[in-house]
Design a protein around this motif. Structure first.
Motif, PDB file in Angstrom:
ATOM      1  N   UNK B 346       0.785   2.950  -5.727  1.00  0.00           N
ATOM      2  CA  UNK B 346       0.819   2.101  -4.538  1.00  0.00           C
ATOM      3  C   UNK B 346       2.071   2.409  -3.725  1.00  0.00           C
ATOM      4  N   UNK B 349       1.817   5.887  -2.189  1.00  0.00           N
ATOM      5  CA  UNK B 349       0.850   5.914  -1.080  1.00  0.00           C
ATOM      6  C   UNK B 349       1.397   5.183   0.149  1.00  0.00           C
ATOM      7  N   UNK B 352       3.766   7.832   1.568  1.00  0.00           N
ATOM      8  CA  UNK B 352       3.067   9.018   2.111  1.00  0.00           C
ATOM      9  C   UNK B 352       2.322   8.656   3.393  1.00  0.00           C
ATOM     10  N   UNK B 555      -7.493  15.050   1.277  1.00  0.00           N
ATOM     11  CA  UNK B 555      -6.276  14.285   0.989  1.00  0.00           C
ATOM     12  C   UNK B 555      -5.849  13.490   2.220  1.00  0.00           C
ATOM     13  N   UNK B 558      -8.098  10.501   2.527  1.00  0.00           N
ATOM     14  CA  UNK B 558      -7.808   9.486   1.507  1.00  0.00           C
ATOM     15  C   UNK B 558      -6.528   8.728   1.846  1.00  0.00           C
ATOM     16  N   UNK B 559      -5.556   9.465   2.351  1.00  0.00           N
ATOM     17  CA  UNK B 559      -4.285   8.833   2.719  1.00  0.00           C
ATOM     18  C   UNK B 559      -4.489   7.890   3.901  1.00  0.00           C
ATOM     19  N   UNK B 561      -7.297   6.372   4.680  1.00  0.00           N
ATOM     20  CA  UNK B 561      -8.043   5.193   4.208  1.00  0.00           C
ATOM     21  C   UNK B 561      -7.103   4.178   3.569  1.00  0.00           C
ATOM     22  N   UNK B 562      -6.118   4.702   2.841  1.00  0.00           N
ATOM     23  CA  UNK B 562      -5.136   3.797   2.237  1.00  0.00           C
ATOM     24  C   UNK B 562      -4.408   3.004   3.323  1.00  0.00           C
ATOM     25  N   UNK B 565      -6.635   0.371   4.868  1.00  0.00           N
ATOM     26  CA  UNK B 565      -7.016  -0.733   3.979  1.00  0.00           C
ATOM     27  C   UNK B 565      -5.832  -1.590   3.564  1.00  0.00           C
ATOM     28  N   UNK B 566      -4.674  -0.981   3.430  1.00  0.00           N
ATOM     29  CA  UNK B 566      -3.555  -1.681   2.794  1.00  0.00           C
ATOM     30  C   UNK B 566      -2.401  -2.010   3.729  1.00  0.00           C
ATOM     31  N   UNK B 567      -2.256  -1.261   4.798  1.00  0.00           N
ATOM     32  CA  UNK B 567      -1.119  -1.518   5.678  1.00  0.00           C
ATOM     33  C   UNK B 567      -1.536  -2.153   7.004  1.00  0.00           C
TER      34      UNK B 567
END
Lengths: 593, 593
Positions: B346, B349, B352, B555, B558-559, B561-562, B565-567
């Motif tokens: 977490x 990510x 990154x 990659x 995926x980064x 999407x993180x 979704x999370x920030x």
């Protein structure tokens, strides 16, 4: 140069108006009358403001010095330590049998906040001693207790905790330090330990190291770890100091902060050690005191945030820069003070509402530890075990952020060491790391504590919040709107997160652990929300009863409203993140980062 | 010891796949073919990794030293500065007329990120020179340009910016430094300036100070401030160096970080100065270059976050501690590497996805500055002016947080100076303060930029996001769900916040300013969300077109999407805070804090 004023009035408010300690039916609490606690807090406040705080910058600038195996503490530390010892502060909550004052832990915690705020690096010498003494108290033989505790209670001898080795911190199963049994029942300890706070210094006659090591031939990994007492000087049967033991300081670390505390690499070379507690049960012995130790570190997060806030506030009053957007408030001066600006206020209110909420949280936690120890209250023990990682992780993460905000109020001067604000952030930084890094706290919370005893303790927490909301919904309309409703919403978010873990963590534990940090933070917010609701209730009642100190209570309510409106809603964001699951977190192959 | 690897591949991706610079129709951009930019970036990457990065810790440890009025830079700085000068790096984006290479600002920015990441304190010597030279380029007479620019382009002479005085930082109207007109058209400058980066040092033959001062008898306050060129050595008509001017270093500051840069108190004592630009229009002259300077500081936030991330990642691969909760991934080793743990992931990510998003944001901003300067594109100028406080404030706030996260990955070693992670946080801390503290950035954004030109630029931003979402909603279903929908939701939050300010800021400006920090952060998130949507699009297309580098693009997706979704969902929290208004923020009387 920063100053420190002990928040004695606020502590009295929490102890008496909010937690109502004298009514708590915990043995020893009956003595905690307001006059009594006030006398102690005022005296401690004076010592910390006048003696410890002025040495804080000295310790930072000078640091510790290693020469020929001797570590020299910064100028003034020794004299101040004498003063602290003479005042009996080091044994405040230690048993009278060993020379302590036998007060409840909650008093030690309140005083401890002041000590840490005034001078964290200095206070660690006695803090580590307290931790080591507590472990001996809990696990030592009578002979061990009689040998070590009186001198450790008075801090004539100080103590250390030796866990970490170069290749292992959290994962102590990898430990290499060895203990070889001797014919006389003692052990020879050999190995290297790092990051040993107060490991060597010039302020005590002896240093009692508690050292984790593996007895040769014992079980592999963490199950083969035992705990040993390794004194710097062997103590003779008559209590006098004997030969120098085979323990020496290899070097002292250059750290980001807490320069006044000597962080040592300790080398054990056939050092004589005495088993503390049971063979191979070293982790259990070391961690009996974990709740206290971690609560103590959480308190450091609060303490640095509070002293940084105090100074940021003073600067915001003094520094003239710009004009209030709604019209000059001091047209007679060349500019208005910083405190007129909304964004400065936002920052100050963030800091103030955190510090006061965190103080209540810490003291509440300390009453639970007292209930667990003094009343053998298993529910209190379970609840404080659940909350310990929250206290440690949340309060040190946010406490650090608050020191950064306080530093920011100073603008460019915040970056200059001379002004002292940098030290608060640098010192506060360590609390996120030691005594279990905050990621480990979050793991402990979600991976262990949530499900402990069938989830009993977390259910008890939710019940507690629910009952509080129900019982106080009718206090008055404004209170219900500003305090109860936000607390209910936040608690609902927290429950939803717990539910998500239950439903998704079974099939893939990553779904729980990827949200562990968010869960720890949202739990912290709900706890501070509960604290603010409790404080808001106390102040609402005081005002309804015609208190003579209306300003204090109105300020308290306004500060609480700020927290409820501006900080508590963070639970929704944490919930969103948690509910997004582990997929985005774990998507990448390690090689593709 | 930390290392640095220049992110050349990622920069190439942003320049060519995302921003498609060669198609941008900006004069000079037609030369920016992938091979050409690659050659420059690789060469700069080599220099920064091999020469500048190894000096970063040296500069931190040694700091600068003042002896008899001379400031000595750390060991190795001088030789490295020679190497940088010889490579022509200091004049990369300066006009060829003055010895520069005339490249677009976007290339200077990409290279600048590498320099800053490798060694921020070192890079500031040339960074300040670039800023001062840009001001002379924009406002100087031809004679002034001819006198100073060639030597400043090559960094044979360096430059400084002198704004702050002990009693005034943000509020420069309080300035006391005086300029007395002389018969020959020059001025005598007298006063004291503080926090002067690169104010005095041993790496250049001359130092060209740009100094704000008040011409005697001019208007009061900020309207009476003029800008002057004050060289350390007077430059003779033939270009040779003449007499030493009346400017001297009073002391160098001890700072939290950037120790390798000399931060000086500068004393001006009847120093000869030459008016730059128009009398009493000094602020305007100083701030012509503000967008560039602030974008440059935002870039420092990214740069420190990226180098800290690189090292945290390496540590997470190397350090064995604990086992993956889903079963050991390396049963052959005594423990699994840190990177198996979800909470470490977490954190990585977070870092990154921030670094890559911020890089795109910075480079996009730089292309707008190029469009404004090279194409006289007024819309681009307006948009980048709006975004400048976001780039500066958001990227340095979050960039700092990311260095703290990177440090945390190291556990206890993160706190030990030898490991180098502390330096990244200490160095990154300044970027939140200088070039306008972040509270001032938020004020600039909400108090000035939002309403500029009738709100035209913020409307243009929303249109841009809207068009992007509309144009790319059909790219594919997954992309629409993972990228477009979250961006739309976040943008809607941002619009709602703007609407709240419009509706409530008129009757009480505090309602807007109490939310300024939140607005700046939510704006930053929307910008990074847009960047990730743009990068996600580029990678989706590359994969659809059968790219030979599928791993890179997967990659990237995926980064992204993180982040989405999370920030990105943080915008909802910021909106909640903003909509709670100013009441809780401004409730307390200043005396009652």
């Amino acid at each position: 140069m920063p100053t420190y004023t002990a928040p004695t009035k606020d502590m009295q408010f929490v102890l008496h108006d909010v937690l109502k300690v004298t009514e708590a039916k915990i043995p020893g609490y009956e003595d905690l009358e307001p006059d009594f606690t006030s006398a102690i807090l005022e005296e401690a406040g004076k010592l910390t403001s006048e003696v410890l705080a002025p040495l804080n910058a000295v310790g930072d600038k000078e640091g510790c010095r290693l020469e020929n195996g001797v570590v020299y503490t910064p100028t003034g530390f020794k004299a101040a330590f004498d003063q602290v010892r003479e005042g009996g502060w080091t044994g405040l909550d230690m048993p009278e049998q060993y020379g302590g004052q036998g007060m409840p832990y909650v008093m030690g915690t309140a005083v401890g906040e002041m000590f840490s705020a005034a001078n964290q690096a200095f206070t660690m010498y006695q803090g580590l001693t307290h931790g080591a003494a507590s472990a001996i108290l809990a696990h030592g033989t009578d002979a061990q207790k009689d040998t070590y505790l009186p001198k450790m209670t008075s801090c004539e001898w100080t103590g250390t905790m030796n866990l970490t080795e170069p290749h292992c911190g959290t994962d102590l199963g990898l430990m290499r330090t060895k203990a070889a049994p001797q014919d006389d029942g003692s052990y020879k300890i050999t190995g290297q330990k790092i990051f040993i706070s107060s490991g060597e210094h010039d302020m005590a006659d002896n240093i009692i190291h508690l050292v984790l090591a593996k007895i040769e031939g014992g079980p592999e990994g963490i199950k083969g770890v035992s705990l040993f007492i390794v004194p710097k000087f062997i103590v003779n049967e008559d209590g006098s100091l004997g030969a120098r033991n085979g323990v020496s300081v290899g070097s002292i670390e250059e750290k980001m902060g807490i320069h006044g505390n000597s962080t040592c690499v300790m080398n054990y070379d056939d050092a004589t050690g005495y088993l503390l507690g049971t063979e191979h049960k070293g982790m259990r012995a070391m961690f009996t005191m974990m709740n206290e130790a971690r609560l103590g570190v959480g308190m450091q997060g609060l303490a640095q945030a509070d002293v940084a806030y105090q100074n940021a506030l003073a600067y915001a009053h003094d520094r003239l820069q710009g004009r209030a957007v709604t019209g000059s408030e001091h047209p007679d001066k060349p500019a208005d003070p910083l405190i007129v600006h909304p964004d400065i206020r936002r920052s100050l209110m963030d800091q103030k509402s955190f510090a006061e909420g965190a103080r209540a949280f810490i003291l509440w936690g300390a009453t639970m530890i007292d209930a667990a120890h003094r009343s053998e209250d298993k529910d209190a023990d379970g609840l404080v075990s659940l909350l310990t990682p929250v206290i440690k992780g949340f309060l040190t993460d946010v406490g650090y952020d608050m020191t950064v905000k306080a530093q920011q109020v100073y603008g460019g001067h915040g970056y200059i060491e001379e002004w002292g604000m940098s030290q608060f952030t640098r010192d506060a930084r360590i609390a996120m790391i030691y005594e279990g890094a905050n990621g480990v706290q979050a793991l402990d919370l979600v991976g262990r504590k949530l499900a402990q005893d069938g989830g009993k303790h977390v259910m008890a927490f939710f019940d507690l919040v629910k009952s509080f909301c129900k019982d106080n919904a009718d206090l008055n309309e404004e209170y219900a709107r500003d305090f109860i409703e936000p607390l209910k919403a936040a608690s609902k978010d927290l429950q939803a997160a717990g539910m998500y873990f239950m439903q998704n963590g079974m099939k893939n534990p990553n779904n729980a652990l990827a949200g562990s940090n968010d869960f720890m933070h949202m739990f912290g917010h709900v706890c501070l929300g509960l604290m603010w609701a409790m404080m808001g209730k106390a102040s609402t009642e005081a005002l309804a009863n015609g208190t003579s100190d209306a300003t204090f209570h109105e300020t308290k309510l306004a500060t609480g409203r700020y927290y409820m409106a501006r900080q508590l809603p963070a639970t929704a964001l944490h919930l969103t993140r948690i509910q997004s699951g582990a997929d985005t977190v774990m998507a990448l192959d390690a090689a593709n980062f």
